[in-house]
Design a protein around this motif. Structure first.
Motif, PDB file in Angstrom:
ATOM      1  N   LEU A   1       0.724  -1.279   0.020  1.00  0.00           N
ATOM      2  CA  LEU A   1       0.156  -0.082   0.019  1.00  0.00           C
ATOM      3  C   LEU A   1       0.728   1.267   0.103  1.00  0.00           C
TER       4      LEU A   1
ATOM      5  N   GLY B   1      -3.708  -0.104  -4.462  1.00  0.00           N
ATOM      6  CA  GLY B   1      -3.700   0.360  -3.061  1.00  0.00           C
ATOM      7  C   GLY B   1      -4.756   0.305  -2.152  1.00  0.00           C
ATOM      8  N   SER B   2      -6.030   0.641  -2.784  1.00  0.00           N
ATOM      9  CA  SER B   2      -7.235   0.634  -2.002  1.00  0.00           C
ATOM     10  C   SER B   2      -7.542  -0.973  -1.905  1.00  0.00           C
TER      11      SER B   2
ATOM     12  N   MET C   1      -5.121  -3.358  -1.054  1.00  0.00           N
ATOM     13  CA  MET C   1      -4.288  -3.512   0.036  1.00  0.00           C
ATOM     14  C   MET C   1      -4.797  -2.950   1.292  1.00  0.00           C
ATOM     15  N   ASN C   2      -5.388  -1.936   1.224  1.00  0.00           N
ATOM     16  CA  ASN C   2      -6.008  -1.259   2.494  1.00  0.00           C
ATOM     17  C   ASN C   2      -7.004  -2.157   3.283  1.00  0.00           C
TER      18      ASN C   2
ATOM     19  N   TYR D   1      -8.218   5.101   0.849  1.00  0.00           N
ATOM     20  CA  TYR D   1      -6.606   5.081   0.241  1.00  0.00           C
ATOM     21  C   TYR D   1      -5.994   6.610   0.376  1.00  0.00           C
TER      22      TYR D   1
END
Length: 333
Positions: free
Chosen positions: A57, A76-77, A79-80, A90
């Motif tokens: 992330l 990334g979202s 992984m968030n 994110y």
């Protein structure tokens, strides 16, 4: 051209994402099994896969993984969500982290230390939990992610997100717990393992000034908080100098001086960048076992501690470095 930003990042990033997502799913499967000998490895695998997801992330936030920044944001979202920090969007996490780099400071929406100090009984409770190695300070900060949108007017647009994320996560965990009740014990253990690893790394990487100005403009004086200040108040806390492959346990996040010197450098290039910048004599390296000892010794004292900038932690190589809690890039306040 390919989806990845760097050609030499295809293999390491593919392996890292495979481990993060595959380890998460396999870890969940293991902690749901009726056999304790499978549950315990499952806790370790699930916890560590969330650690790697958190650092991926972080990489996506720096746009070092994919060529298209929109893809970095989408991944990334994801992984968030894997890290359990999805109550913060994110973009909020990314904005807070970039303030950390731009201001050369630890920038938060509010400093919990003076607030907690007003309630000594509550402090004693959290200290007791910390003494028992329950990361209560981080649990408190993550719990505040549910509250902040209903307290800070600037976070009002996040209220709907908090409610629907809470509904989704509660529903999913209710279904999983109905199938395998032991998940209610083993998932929190895995998540707290992740919190311990992340905050161990965060606690000793800086002696920055802390500003509670995240919702306002920068309060940092650019004359004081210059590149020289950033370097001497940033520390490299890698797991091993002799065996660099051990630093993959935290996705090379310990090469923190190199990261701050060149934030756009991807994680898989940081060892080479560190060697290029500092050779074999980086003055800011703090030995892993000294920090591990300090993490244990000051686990209750760290709760309300805020190290001043330019604190001398190098003279004893971090042995008496108390460190700071509550500066995780997984909380957006």
């Amino acid at each position: 051209m390919g989806i990845f930003r760097y050609s030499d990042g295809v293999l390491p990033n593919t392996l890292a994402f495979t481990y993060a997502i595959g380890g998460y799913l396999l870890g969940f499967w293991l902690i749901a099994k009726p056999d304790l000998w499978l549950n315990l490895p499952g806790v370790l695998l699930l916890g560590h896969s969330m650690v790697i997801a958190a650092y991926l992330l972080h990489e996506c936030a720096h746009n070092t993984v994919f060529r298209d920044n929109a893809v970095n944001a989408r991944v990334g979202s994801l992984m968030n969500w894997l890290t359990g920090s999805s109550y913060n969007s994110y973009e909020i996490l990314r904005r807070k982290h970039f303030r950390h780099h731009v201001d050369r400071a630890d920038v938060v929406a509010f400093d919990f230390r003076p607030q907690l100090a007003r309630y000594p009984r509550f402090v004693k409770l959290i200290e007791a939990l910390e003494w028992a190695y329950i990361p209560a300070a981080d649990l408190f900060m993550h719990a505040m992610s549910l509250v902040v949108p209903f307290v800070l007017p600037s976070r009002r647009p996040e209220r709907a997100r908090v409610l629907w994320v809470l509904a989704v996560r509660a529903s999913v965990f209710a279904l999983i717990a109905w199938h395998a009740p032991r998940v209610l014990l083993f998932y929190p253990l895995a998540w707290m393992l992740m919190l311990h690893v992340l905050r161990f790394m965060d606690a000793y990487q800086h002696t920055f000034t802390l500003f509670d100005t995240l919702e306002q403009g920068s309060a940092a004086n650019p004359t004081k908080y210059d590149a020289a200040y950033e370097f001497r108040n940033t520390f490299t806390n890698i797991q091993s100098v002799k065996y660099p492959w051990l630093n993959l346990v935290t996705l090379n996040f310990g090469y923190h001086n190199a990261h701050h010197e060149k934030p756009a450098e991807p994680w898989h290039r940081l060892p080479a960048l560190h060697a290029q910048l500092y050779g074999d004599h980086c003055s800011q390296i703090l030995p892993f076992f000294n920090l591990l000892s300090a993490y244990h010794r000051y686990r209750t004292q760290r709760l309300l501690n805020a190290d001043p900038d330019d604190l001398d932690v190098l003279s004893d190589q971090g042995k008496t470095f108390i460190g700071v809690d509550g500066v995780s890039f997984l909380t957006g306040h």
